[in-house]
Scaffold this active site. Structure first.
Site, PDB file in Angstrom:
ATOM      1  N   LYS A   1      34.513 -11.010   6.268  1.00 34.19           N
ATOM      2  CA  LYS A   1      33.924 -11.602   7.476  1.00 34.19           C
ATOM      3  C   LYS A   1      34.476 -13.018   7.606  1.00 34.19           C
ATOM      4  CE  LYS A   1      29.492 -12.179   9.825  1.00 34.19           C
ATOM      5  NZ  LYS A   1      29.749 -13.519  10.333  1.00 34.19           N
TER       6      LYS A   1
ATOM      7  N   SER B   1      26.915  -8.678  18.537  1.00 31.18           N
ATOM      8  CA  SER B   1      26.963  -9.321  17.219  1.00 31.18           C
ATOM      9  C   SER B   1      26.455  -8.312  16.198  1.00 31.18           C
ATOM     10  CB  SER B   1      26.135 -10.592  17.218  1.00 31.18           C
ATOM     11  OG  SER B   1      24.814 -10.264  17.515  1.00 31.18           O
ATOM     12  N   LEU B   2      26.532  -8.666  14.947  1.00 34.77           N
ATOM     13  CA  LEU B   2      26.140  -7.725  13.902  1.00 34.77           C
ATOM     14  C   LEU B   2      24.801  -8.144  13.329  1.00 34.77           C
ATOM     15  CD1 LEU B   2      29.512  -7.406  11.968  1.00 34.77           C
ATOM     16  CD2 LEU B   2      28.543  -5.829  13.645  1.00 34.77           C
TER      17      LEU B   2
ATOM     18  N   CYS C   1      35.373 -53.151   7.973  1.00 32.83           N
ATOM     19  CA  CYS C   1      35.267 -54.503   7.446  1.00 32.83           C
ATOM     20  C   CYS C   1      36.484 -55.279   7.926  1.00 32.83           C
ATOM     21  CB  CYS C   1      35.244 -54.429   5.916  1.00 32.83           C
ATOM     22  SG  CYS C   1      35.757 -55.940   5.112  1.00 32.83           S
TER      23      CYS C   1
ATOM     24  N   ASP D   1      65.684 -22.187  16.726  1.00 36.67           N
ATOM     25  CA  ASP D   1      65.696 -23.247  17.739  1.00 36.67           C
ATOM     26  C   ASP D   1      66.813 -23.046  18.753  1.00 36.67           C
ATOM     27  OD1 ASP D   1      63.555 -24.324  16.515  1.00 36.67           O
ATOM     28  OD2 ASP D   1      64.661 -25.892  15.449  1.00 36.67           O
TER      29      ASP D   1
ATOM     30  N   CYS E   1      39.012 -58.364   1.104  1.00 34.66           N
ATOM     31  CA  CYS E   1      37.879 -57.571   0.633  1.00 34.66           C
ATOM     32  C   CYS E   1      38.258 -56.861  -0.677  1.00 34.66           C
ATOM     33  CB  CYS E   1      37.505 -56.553   1.705  1.00 34.66           C
ATOM     34  SG  CYS E   1      36.222 -55.429   1.171  1.00 34.66           S
TER      35      CYS E   1
END
Ligand code: IVH
Length: 673
Positions: free
Chosen positions: A117, A84-85, A426, A39, A431
């Site tokens: 992957k 892409s593959l 609610c 820092d 409750c």
């Protein structure tokens, strides 16, 4: 520092030093200076740059979270398309890929690089003369979106290549969100009544597409680099060399790669990782197999969509098809109504799934989920099962739409949904479900940790009228407990002892346990540190709260509201009179001698013979270390007792140092002498 040349030199050396420490910290997980020292360097750089704004460069570490960009999401045309593959789903298909490759280069030995992957999203990072100038998403493979501003916030992306000064290159990699981060992000969103991300991939994609890089920066994304598009200025011969080049240039490269001399070795690699993948801190959805020789790759060429030299083996999906029998409502501790799908039980990845959270009303609407629907359900890693989609073809016409109730099913109070929020809540103050969930939360492991007080006991305590607020727990007597069902003398005494023990928890645990909306673990720690006592926190004004850097308006408001409720204040008094610790404890004194555990993060797994887990944890804390319940990249040591659990495998996968109990005791002994 008056001389401009001197300033420039200092700036250059500061930037270099900071980037190096960033790299040690974010890429190697092996910092060589403390956060405070770091820092200090950063502060010096910021101050110097603000004095000499004309000397600020785009690749300065201060520019990682810059101003709002004007290039955000403009189109980028990839210099080399991002292909892409082709996917394979069986070993047999993989073997036909190998046969095709070998047929194209008869008589030549073929080596493969097998890589994990990573299940995130592909990006391309363009470096010119060694400097990071642009980053883009894959898009359709030809055109992607400019997300440079957000990619810069990922500390494991070097702003300047290490060692390879002059190179111009497109680096390809996968941006992902670590599972731990995903969990805590969703937990925070749930607390705030915001929509949940379905999985880490969606969370990563959502985070990368933020306009404001500050939001992305707060999301802790990471990246594994796995390839290059275009390169000039260096010769590379194999995929393994590509990975080495990337590593040397300062990128994070996944360590779990294997050079295989034939397809059978690839198959072993796949089988191994299919077993171990849940232990990783990130999602993988398969293994990518690449012909190792780049020359051979060129000869094999590509089809219009994908290279002929590579294939993705996808792990068997942890998905299944089932029917939603019903949708019920679960009321949480903050009053959130969560719709839960009750499923025809289905076996996924070795366990039976019969419930899946539907998260909120919007998700049900957007996926058009109805009672009676046939759906695809998926269980990923340790994440709760998820309804991926409905199969509308299976509908008979008897399906029923779900409607969010207007009254709480537990207490009959009105249900409201605030503007801009996805959660329905609610409004009841009494409750029973909220009370119950609130108490379950209060006593839970990461809050006051009252062992033995499970949901069953809590329900009984509430039903018998003994407990209505968490503070009531501290006034329970032996006679109260013994009267409950299935509680004998021994468990009553154990419970009383556990309650007693919980009175000494550190302040931040109590702050968290109170269940103030929007106050999760991190905020609770910040508040405890800032105010030092619960009484001071309870007296804090909105202005005082908002002045704490980590506290925003939502949090401040929620805290003020909590402590202006007379019932809550009454509870506070009760906690105090019961002798519950309400002050920031005196921190365990730091050891005078440097201790091998100072500043280290330690995880225990398995049973210890010499001392209890708690004793060992306290010891570590006294020696200046930290203990954690789960293994991550930040773990320094895993101490393995008898019958170690999955944490042991995870540590192995991460390459974390594992100590036996004996080795641990030896280190403690050295400490004492
Ligand atoms: S190589 C020519 N290596 O999987 C394509 N891809 O379709 C080169 N992925 O879009 C891709 N991990 O996002 C490669 N180690 C890895 C990968 C990886 C994840 C993703 C990537 C790509 C998709 C394959």
């Amino acid at each position: 520092m008056g001389n401009k040349k001197q300033v420039e030199e200092r700036l250059t050396s500061l930037r270099k030093e900071i980037e190096y420490h960033n790299y040690r910290y974010y890429v190697l997980d092996d910092p060589v200076i403390t956060d405070i020292e770091f820092d200090k360097l950063m502060k010096e750089l910021v101050e110097l740059e603000s004095k000499y704004p004309e000397l600020v460069t785009g690749s300065s570490p201060t520019q990682r979270v810059g101003a709002l960009p004007d290039t955000a999401f403009t189109e980028v045309i990839h210099r080399t398309p991002m292909m892409s593959l082709s996917n394979t789903y069986s070993i047999q298909e993989l073997k036909s890929f190998d046969a095709r490759v070998r047929k194209a280069v008869p008589g030549e030995p073929v080596e493969y690089a097998a890589e994990l992957k990573i299940d995130g999203l592909a990006v391309s990072l363009t470096y010119e003369d060694g400097y990071f100038i642009r980053g883009a998403t894959r898009g359709d493979g030809t055109r992607g979106e400019d997300v440079t501003h957000n990619l810069k916030t990922i500390r494991s992306i070097p702003l300047r290549l290490i060692h390879n000064g002059q190179i111009t290159v497109d680096v390809r990699g996968e941006v992902f969100m670590p599972r731990r981060e995903f969990k805590s992000l969703n937990e925070e969103r749930r607390l705030g009544g915001e929509g949940l991300f379905a999985n880490p991939r969606n969370a990563a994609a959502g985070s990368l597409r933020q306009i404001d890089p500050k939001i992305t920066a707060a999301r802790q994304l990471d990246i594994f680099a796995y390839g290059i598009g275009d390169i000039s200025g260096i010769m590379l011969n194999t995929q393994m060399e590509v990975l080495d080049f990337l590593r040397e240039s300062g990128f994070r490269v996944n360590p779990n790669v294997k050079l295989c001399s034939g397809i059978n070795e690839v198959v072993d690699f796949i089988k191994d990782w299919d077993k171990k993948r849940d232990n990783l801190d990130y999602d993988i959805d398969g293994v990518v197999v690449k012909v190792n020789s780049l020359e051979l790759q060129r000869r094999l060429g590509t089809t219009t969509r994908s290279p002929r030299w590579s294939v993705a083996y996808k792990f068997p999906a942890k998905q299944g098809m089932t029917v939603i029998k019903d949708i019920v409502i679960q009321v949480g501790r903050t009053g959130t109504l969560t719709p839960v799908a009750i499923l025809e039980p289905v076996e996924l990845a070795g366990s039976v799934v019969s419930r899946a959270s539907l998260h909120n009303e919007d998700i049900i609407i957007s996926k058009d989920i109805r009672i009676g629907d046939t759906v695809i359900v998926e269980k990923g890693g340790d994440i709760i099962p998820d309804i991926i989609k409905v199969i509308p073809q299976q509908r008979t016409g008897n399906e029923r739409k779900f409607v969010m109730p207007l009254k709480c099913p537990e207490c009959g109070s009105d249900v409201v949904r605030a503007e801009g929020e996805v959660a329905s809540r609610c409004t009841g103050t009494d409750c029973p479900a909220q009370i119950r969930e609130g108490i379950i939360f209060f006593v839970s492991r990461n809050a006051m940790n009252i062992e033995g007080m499970g949901p069953r006991v809590i329900s009984q305590l509430i039903d018998s009228g003994l407990v209505r607020k968490p503070c009531d727990i501290y006034f329970l007597s032996f006679e109260d407990l013994i009267r409950l069902d299935r509680i004998g003398e021994k468990s009553a005494n154990n419970l009383l002892a556990a309650i007693e023990k919980s009175k000494t928890r550190p302040l931040h645990r109590l702050v968290k346990a109170l269940g103030i909306r929007h106050v999760g673990e991190r905020t609770a720690r910040d508040l405890a540190e800032h105010f030092g006592s619960l009484i001071k926190l309870s007296e804090a004004t909105y202005d005082q709260l908002i002045n704490i850097p980590e506290v925003g308006p939502k949090v401040a408001e929620s805290i003020v509201r909590f402590f202006s409720d007379s019932e809550n204040l009454e509870c506070l008094e009760k906690l105090q009179s019961a002798g519950v610790n309400m002050k920031e404890g005196i921190r365990p004194p730091l050891p005078e001698e440097p201790s091998p555990f100072l500043g280290k993060t330690i995880v225990f797994t398995g049973a210890l013979k010499r001392r209890t887990r708690k004793e060992a944890e306290d010891l570590i804390s006294r020696l200046g270390g930290k203990t954690s319940g789960s293994v991550s990249r930040n773990t320094d040591y895993v101490i393995a007792g008898e019958d170690p659990g999955s944490k042991y495998d995870k540590a192995k996968a991460f390459g974390t140092r594992i100590l036996t109990e004996e080795e641990f005791e030896m280190m403690l002994k050295e400490e004492k002498t």
